[in-house]
Design an enzyme around this catalytic site. Sequence first.
Site, mmCIF file in Angstrom:
data_model
loop_
_atom_site.group_PDB
_atom_site.id
_atom_site.type_symbol
_atom_site.label_atom_id
_atom_site.label_comp_id
_atom_site.label_asym_id
_atom_site.label_seq_id
_atom_site.Cartn_x
_atom_site.Cartn_y
_atom_site.Cartn_z
ATOM 1 C CG HIS A 57 0.317 2.959 -5.940
ATOM 2 N ND1 HIS A 57 1.103 4.032 -5.609
ATOM 3 C CD2 HIS A 57 0.790 1.933 -5.220
ATOM 4 C CE1 HIS A 57 2.031 3.665 -4.748
ATOM 5 N NE2 HIS A 57 1.862 2.387 -4.499
ATOM 6 C CG PHE A 58 -2.612 4.480 -2.609
ATOM 7 C CD1 PHE A 58 -2.776 3.130 -2.342
ATOM 8 C CD2 PHE A 58 -1.364 5.046 -2.428
ATOM 9 C CE1 PHE A 58 -1.719 2.368 -1.866
ATOM 10 C CE2 PHE A 58 -0.302 4.289 -1.962
ATOM 11 C CZ PHE A 58 -0.469 2.944 -1.681
#
Length: 154
Positions: A57-58
């Site tokens: 993420h991410f």
Amino acid sequence: MTVEQKELGRADILEIMKLLPHRYPFLLVDRIIDIDGDNAAIGIKNVTANEPQFTGHFPEQPIMPGVLLIEGMAQTAGAICARKAGTAGDLVYFMTIDNARFRKPVVPGDRVEFHVTKQKQRGNVWKFHCDAKVDGALVAEADIGAMIVNKEAQ
């Protein structure tokens, strides 16, 4: 933690671990400052790049998931409830989320402050307004509800 720190309304990580059942990687409050009885507190979370959520993420642009900001707010509120309950057999359950808003991304290197203020309490049910701030800027907010239950009575 020294007696002086308790009188000043602070909780270090060891005290927080006595109040909350959460552990790594889901303990999202490193320290609590400015505890005003059962009325308000500020939880501190130092966000680091090596936290497991940033793997996905991410990967190219790590952003702290909003749900983890909400959980940090809830843990700060839960610590207030647990301090008030003062019973080792009690647990604090997160019940409701209302009016959640995410204003700005939180990234590794940020220091998040979870400003939690009790709005009302009736029996074992508590309502809090919570603001998450980085460098004084509002990054997220929510109204949450919590309930204290005796773990033996379940």
